[in-house]
Design a protein around this motif. Structure first.
Motif, mmCIF file in Angstrom:
data_model
loop_
_atom_site.group_PDB
_atom_site.id
_atom_site.type_symbol
_atom_site.label_atom_id
_atom_site.label_comp_id
_atom_site.label_asym_id
_atom_site.label_seq_id
_atom_site.Cartn_x
_atom_site.Cartn_y
_atom_site.Cartn_z
ATOM 1 N N LYS A 113 0.831 -1.206 0.000
ATOM 2 C CA LYS A 113 0.000 0.000 0.000
ATOM 3 C C LYS A 113 0.865 1.254 0.000
ATOM 4 C CE LYS A 113 -3.962 -2.109 2.353
ATOM 5 N NZ LYS A 113 -4.776 -2.129 3.604
ATOM 6 N N ALA A 114 1.965 1.222 0.758
ATOM 7 C CA ALA A 114 2.851 2.388 0.810
ATOM 8 C C ALA A 114 3.501 2.652 -0.548
ATOM 9 C CB ALA A 114 3.924 2.173 1.883
ATOM 10 N N LEU A 115 3.960 1.586 -1.218
ATOM 11 C CA LEU A 115 4.548 1.737 -2.544
ATOM 12 C C LEU A 115 3.528 2.260 -3.542
ATOM 13 C CD1 LEU A 115 6.717 -1.493 -2.725
ATOM 14 C CD2 LEU A 115 7.578 0.819 -3.137
ATOM 15 N N ASN A 116 2.331 1.698 -3.484
ATOM 16 C CA ASN A 116 1.297 2.099 -4.430
ATOM 17 C C ASN A 116 0.904 3.559 -4.229
ATOM 18 O OD1 ASN A 116 -0.298 0.992 -6.641
ATOM 19 N ND2 ASN A 116 -2.073 1.432 -5.360
ATOM 20 N N GLN A 117 0.814 3.985 -2.960
ATOM 21 C CA GLN A 117 0.469 5.378 -2.676
ATOM 22 C C GLN A 117 1.593 6.305 -3.103
ATOM 23 O OE1 GLN A 117 -2.568 6.599 -1.517
ATOM 24 N NE2 GLN A 117 -1.558 8.470 -2.254
ATOM 25 N N ARG A 118 2.831 5.862 -2.908
ATOM 26 C CA ARG A 118 3.971 6.683 -3.317
ATOM 27 C C ARG A 118 3.956 6.886 -4.835
ATOM 28 N NH1 ARG A 118 7.573 7.774 0.299
ATOM 29 N NH2 ARG A 118 7.255 5.874 1.523
ATOM 30 N N LEU A 119 3.648 5.820 -5.561
ATOM 31 C CA LEU A 119 3.542 5.916 -7.017
ATOM 32 C C LEU A 119 2.418 6.866 -7.421
ATOM 33 C CD1 LEU A 119 4.032 2.131 -7.808
ATOM 34 C CD2 LEU A 119 5.539 3.955 -8.635
ATOM 35 N N ALA A 120 1.276 6.744 -6.747
ATOM 36 C CA ALA A 120 0.147 7.622 -7.056
ATOM 37 C C ALA A 120 0.523 9.076 -6.816
ATOM 38 C CB ALA A 120 -1.069 7.230 -6.213
ATOM 39 N N ASP A 121 1.240 9.354 -5.714
ATOM 40 C CA ASP A 121 1.672 10.719 -5.415
ATOM 41 C C ASP A 121 2.611 11.249 -6.488
ATOM 42 O OD1 ASP A 121 0.197 10.568 -3.089
ATOM 43 O OD2 ASP A 121 1.918 10.125 -1.810
ATOM 44 N N ASP A 122 3.392 10.357 -7.106
ATOM 45 C CA ASP A 122 4.340 10.744 -8.152
ATOM 46 C C ASP A 122 3.730 10.671 -9.555
ATOM 47 O OD1 ASP A 122 6.351 11.246 -6.344
ATOM 48 O OD2 ASP A 122 7.197 9.227 -6.459
ATOM 49 N N ARG A 123 2.399 10.444 -9.612
ATOM 50 C CA ARG A 123 1.697 10.310 -10.890
ATOM 51 C C ARG A 123 2.349 9.221 -11.753
ATOM 52 N NH1 ARG A 123 -1.766 14.634 -11.662
ATOM 53 N NH2 ARG A 123 -1.420 16.413 -10.275
ATOM 54 N N ALA A 124 2.616 8.090 -11.115
ATOM 55 C CA ALA A 124 3.311 6.990 -11.776
ATOM 56 C C ALA A 124 2.587 5.679 -11.535
ATOM 57 C CB ALA A 124 4.749 6.888 -11.259
ATOM 58 N N THR A 125 2.968 4.679 -12.308
ATOM 59 C CA THR A 125 2.570 3.297 -12.069
ATOM 60 C C THR A 125 3.852 2.495 -11.859
ATOM 61 O OG1 THR A 125 2.605 2.745 -14.430
ATOM 62 C CG2 THR A 125 0.508 3.510 -13.508
ATOM 63 N N GLY A 126 3.706 1.261 -11.394
ATOM 64 C CA GLY A 126 4.889 0.456 -11.132
ATOM 65 C C GLY A 126 4.651 -1.003 -11.440
ATOM 66 N N SER A 127 5.740 -1.729 -11.531
ATOM 67 C CA SER A 127 5.663 -3.159 -11.822
ATOM 68 C C SER A 127 6.876 -3.849 -11.217
ATOM 69 C CB SER A 127 5.630 -3.388 -13.337
ATOM 70 O OG SER A 127 5.594 -4.778 -13.633
ATOM 71 N N LEU A 128 6.634 -4.996 -10.574
ATOM 72 C CA LEU A 128 7.724 -5.815 -10.049
ATOM 73 C C LEU A 128 7.786 -7.098 -10.868
ATOM 74 C CD1 LEU A 128 9.864 -6.114 -7.763
ATOM 75 C CD2 LEU A 128 8.153 -7.461 -6.533
ATOM 76 N N CYS A 129 8.912 -7.328 -11.506
ATOM 77 C CA CYS A 129 9.086 -8.486 -12.389
ATOM 78 C C CYS A 129 10.244 -9.349 -11.902
ATOM 79 C CB CYS A 129 9.362 -8.039 -13.827
ATOM 80 S SG CYS A 129 8.007 -7.085 -14.566
ATOM 81 N N GLU A 130 10.123 -10.635 -12.135
ATOM 82 C CA GLU A 130 11.234 -11.526 -11.808
ATOM 83 C C GLU A 130 12.283 -11.443 -12.909
ATOM 84 O OE1 GLU A 130 9.514 -15.368 -11.538
ATOM 85 O OE2 GLU A 130 9.130 -15.549 -13.685
ATOM 86 N N GLY A 131 13.409 -12.123 -12.691
ATOM 87 C CA GLY A 131 14.529 -12.013 -13.608
ATOM 88 C C GLY A 131 14.195 -12.341 -15.045
ATOM 89 N N GLY A 132 13.299 -13.302 -15.280
ATOM 90 C CA GLY A 132 12.941 -13.675 -16.643
ATOM 91 C C GLY A 132 12.021 -12.701 -17.331
#
Length: 247
Positions: A86-105
């Motif tokens: 939730k903290a990461l998602n809110q931080r992204l929202a505050d920065d007008r951004a989206t995010g994604s966590l991907c594994e090595g492949g």
């Protein structure tokens, strides 16, 4: 033997050249809490393009970290991991951004909608009669409307009263717990938290802080009250307050 693995967290709004270092540190702190196993997860660098934070997980921790991240993706995570998401998602929202966590492949493990998520509805403000409990810790002021502070544990309710009501309340300063009645103005924010904007006290009573055994003894001394036949008075009091347990 399990091998070390890497995960990449991508932030859409920045490049490594435009992301302030303090903001990067905040994201990395949240990521550390998301992964857990602080001694086994390491910062491996930034990659070009959109900001991509690379984490390397030691072999012995890789299976547990993978299970933890999958639990986050499935909304089954432990509380600390869910809070970090939730903290990461809110931080992204505050920065007008989206995010994604991907594994090595390259497969996406967790998507962070950030600024794309629908905002929860806000309610109010609206007026409604209410009741508050607390110890009177402050009363006084120069205006016709007098500020009154009631302490209820770690919460301090800041209320208002007329001068006449303030005089009556003042006799109970730092005394027993009071229950005040009045009209409040309430608002629910976008995170679902209710906030009292204003509360005008119209009446109050001093609560009886005698132990339960003494109160029950008084009730049982009243002829015909029926309390003499009640074996579990605490359960009966919960029932009378509307907290009867479901069988």
């Amino acid at each position: 033997m399990t091998q070390a693995c890497e995960y990449r967290f991508t932030i859409s709004a920045f490049t490594p050249d435009t992301l302030p270092m303090s903001r990067l540190a905040a994201y990395m702190g949240d990521l550390a809490r998301l992964f857990g196993h602080a001694e086994r997860v390491h910062f491996a660098g930034l990659e070009a393009g959109s900001t991509c934070v690379v984490q390397r997980v030691d072999p012995e921790a890789a299976p547990e970290v993978e299970r933890r991240l999958l639990a986050v993706a499935e909304n089954k995570a432990p509380q600390d991991a869910a809070t970090a998401f939730k903290a990461l998602n809110q931080r992204l929202a505050d920065d007008r951004a989206t995010g994604s966590l991907c594994e090595g492949g390259g497969a996406e493990v967790i998507r962070f909608p950030g600024c794309d998520q629908a905002l929860p509805l806000r309610f109010g403000p609206f007026n409604q009669p209410g009741v508050l409990d607390g110890v009177l810790i402050r009363v006084g002021g120069q205006d016709e409307t007098v500020p009154v502070h009631l302490q209820d544990g770690d919460t301090t309710h800041i209320c208002n009263a007329t001068r006449d009501m303030a005089k009556r309340l003042a006799a109970h300063l730092y005394g027993d717990t009071l229950r005040v009645q009045g009209n409040g103005r309430w608002e629910r924010d976008a995170n679902g938290q209710w906030e009292m904007k204003r509360f005008n006290i119209t009446e109050f009573e001093q609560l009886d802080e005698a132990p339960l055994s003494e109160i029950v003894g008084r009730l049982r001394s009243v002829k015909g009250s029926g309390w003499q036949d009640i074996d579990e008075p605490s359960a009966e009091l919960r029932r009378l307050r509307g907290h009867e347990e479901t069988p």
